[in-house]
Design a protein around this motif. Sequence first.
Motif: not given
Length: 799
Positions: A335-363
């Motif tokens: 919680r003390k380490v990460f800071a986040f920059t947003n670069h767009t308000v276009l919804q199509e760019a805000l990433e949301r990952w399907d859980k099955d894809i995330m599972l496939e990458v690193n469970p």
Amino acid sequence: MGDMIMDKLKKNKFIENYIENLQRITLKSFEDTSDKDRYDALCDSIMELINEEWRDCKRKTRNQRKAYYFSAEFLIGRSLGNNLINLGIYDEVKELLSEIGIDFEAIENYEDDAALGNGGLGRLAACFMDSAATQGLNLVGYGVRYREGIFKQKIEEGFQVEHGDSWIKDGDGWSIRVDSDAKIVRFRDQQVKAVPFDMPVVGFENGVVNTLRLWQSEPFEEFDFAKFNNYEYDEAVSEKNRAEDITRVLYPNDMQRAGKVLRLKQQYFFCSASIQDMVEKYKNDYPEDLKFENFSKYHVIQLNDTHPIIAIPELIRVLVDENGIFFEDALAITRKVFAFTNHTVLQEALERWDKDIMLEVNPRCLEIIEKINDILVDEFKAKGYSDDQIDPYRIDRFEQIHMANLAIYVGFSVNGVAALHTEILKDDTFNHWYKLRPEMFNNKTNGITPRRWLVYSNRELSSFITGKLGTEDWKYQLDLLKGLEKYADDEKVLEELWNIKQTKKNELARYILEKEGIKIDPKSIFDIQIKRIHEYKRQHLNILHIIYLYHKLKKNPDMEFTPTTFIFGGKAAPGYFRAKGMIKLANEVARVVNADPDVNKKLKVIFVENYRVTYAEKLFPAADISEQISTAGKEASGTGNMKFMLNGALTLGTLDGANIEIFEHAGEENNYRFGATVEELNEIMDTYNPVEFYSKDPDIKDVVDSLVSGEFKDNESYMFLDIYNELIKPQEGQRGDTYFLLKDFKAYAKAHEKVNREYKNKMEWSRKCLINIANAGFFSSDRTILDYANDIWKIDQNR
Ligand code: GL2
């Protein structure tokens, strides 16, 4: 420390060394070496020069707190000229080379752009690296070493065609492979080796050399010999290919979610390697202090958009699984380490990952994210929130992982990239979070490095400024430009400035003739729109207006009109049909207009092929007008707008992104503002009817109809019909003209008329250019990076 480098040059060791290098790497006598050989040897020699200071910096900053810039993109461009500028030896090296008969410009062209980014976001990362080194900040860049950068664009019959960009096929003179720091990255179905390639980031004449570390994916074993010997050739190479695939190519989508396993693998790959690298170094470098509670004393990570947010569960994984820390403690550290920059308000760019894809990458990472989500839900429930009220905050929702929610929940800072953008984040995009934790939100208006975008790319303007200010300090204290304002009424100085612009326009005209085969009038107004092709950026508004002018001039050839050259450049995402249609339209209008003897002395249209950093360096200095015409509220900041301003172009733009701040700093009266504001658009959002504008205004009707009248041909691709339909024949349930082109059209045309009139008054124009330059100081990325360092990172400058 810069003196060290000068000494080496002076003693002429440099040339001796250079020739030695040249002969060592080619085994040829000097006369037989090619320009490419000469370029390669020059890289080697400069890397040798940098080496000592680089090692010194690493040693000195070893135990200091550092910021880490995690970015999936670094759009670097070429390094040779920029490194020489920052080392303070550009002219000297050029001179030394010419003494042995080498033409610097000729060999410079052998360097391919390192185009490891799509556009503004990637280029911003590169500017930040330059500024951090220049300001003596400990900033380490972490990213991906894509073997193929953004595609090369060819224009064939007016259409964009994509070609590969294997920029390192002949090696890469600016990186050092560090095998000893290689890491293992584990995916669910494979393990790969992450090999770091370090690029030096040279500060401007200050002896600082920071590091940009880019990871390349490789197999553990080059080749499975057992399989090969059994004639299973395909299988033998397949593992190798599968490993290399991960960093094979940059996704060429600017602000569009790819939603593909390989993309998430890329993100996890570089984040995992970087986190491991940080933790391992921490354990080696801070033995006496080695309590992980202290990790955040030494590290802060800036997440460049949603792409690297997977680093959050990865840090927790490394702490818990590999270092035996309790989950709750690991989360508290994180919680003390990460800071986040947003670069767009276009919804199509805000990433949301399907859980099955995330599972496939690193469970395991998915498991950690789910656990964080549970903690979040418990926390809100304990505060009395209902399920519905919790919904917008959920990280895990509808079988998808919402990356921004993860970063905001676990991180300690969220920032937007221009004042208006940050307000929109607070009021709208992340309003739910803002209501809860207002203190997390802050603005960091973007900036650009004046070294690449002025000192290097506009030598003439650079000397002019130094002459007028009587100092070179403006190169790293850009606010000093303000001192130019005292010449605002000095006609001699204004004339000088005008002539510099003319010189750069002449250069560009020659270059365009050579590259695009089209002759343009260097005395005409150079009106330039260069950026990714996107509907919200509204290149088609610009094109429709050109059609309007064309028709007007056809009807009335003697009308009062200052000759104008409209220049476009930019790439469309390969799968973005409408953006590709906009490219075709620009090229087709160019073809028709440029071939029409009735108008082509007054009106020219150019679409430059393969716009990239290196082309940009020639375009910005030559511009009279900077086209920044996005729909208000849609362009988070823009940074091209700043490059134009710094080079003395006037902004023709909407009240959007950083344009607003440009108008504030340089004065609206010295630029051309037009179009609806965010508030105005919000008001008509539900009632706007583009067809009304179309049927009531004959000029608008005329240009819109020209899309389908056959006047401009799209080779049966239906691209122009598609644009026409989007504007006035929307599909069921849609409004049409999503980006308000027709609403803004007349205001845009009027602003252009004003430009066209006012350009005639040379002194007045030049005065406006001067005032823009004088007020560009705020837009230095040095200012931006110091704001990050002071407000978010809490790191000091090394002096
Ligand atoms: C962008 C924004 O669109 C642009 O307005 C901004 O200047 C840059 C840098 O902050 O970021 N966001 C984004 O995804 N890309 C951008 O250029 N690609």
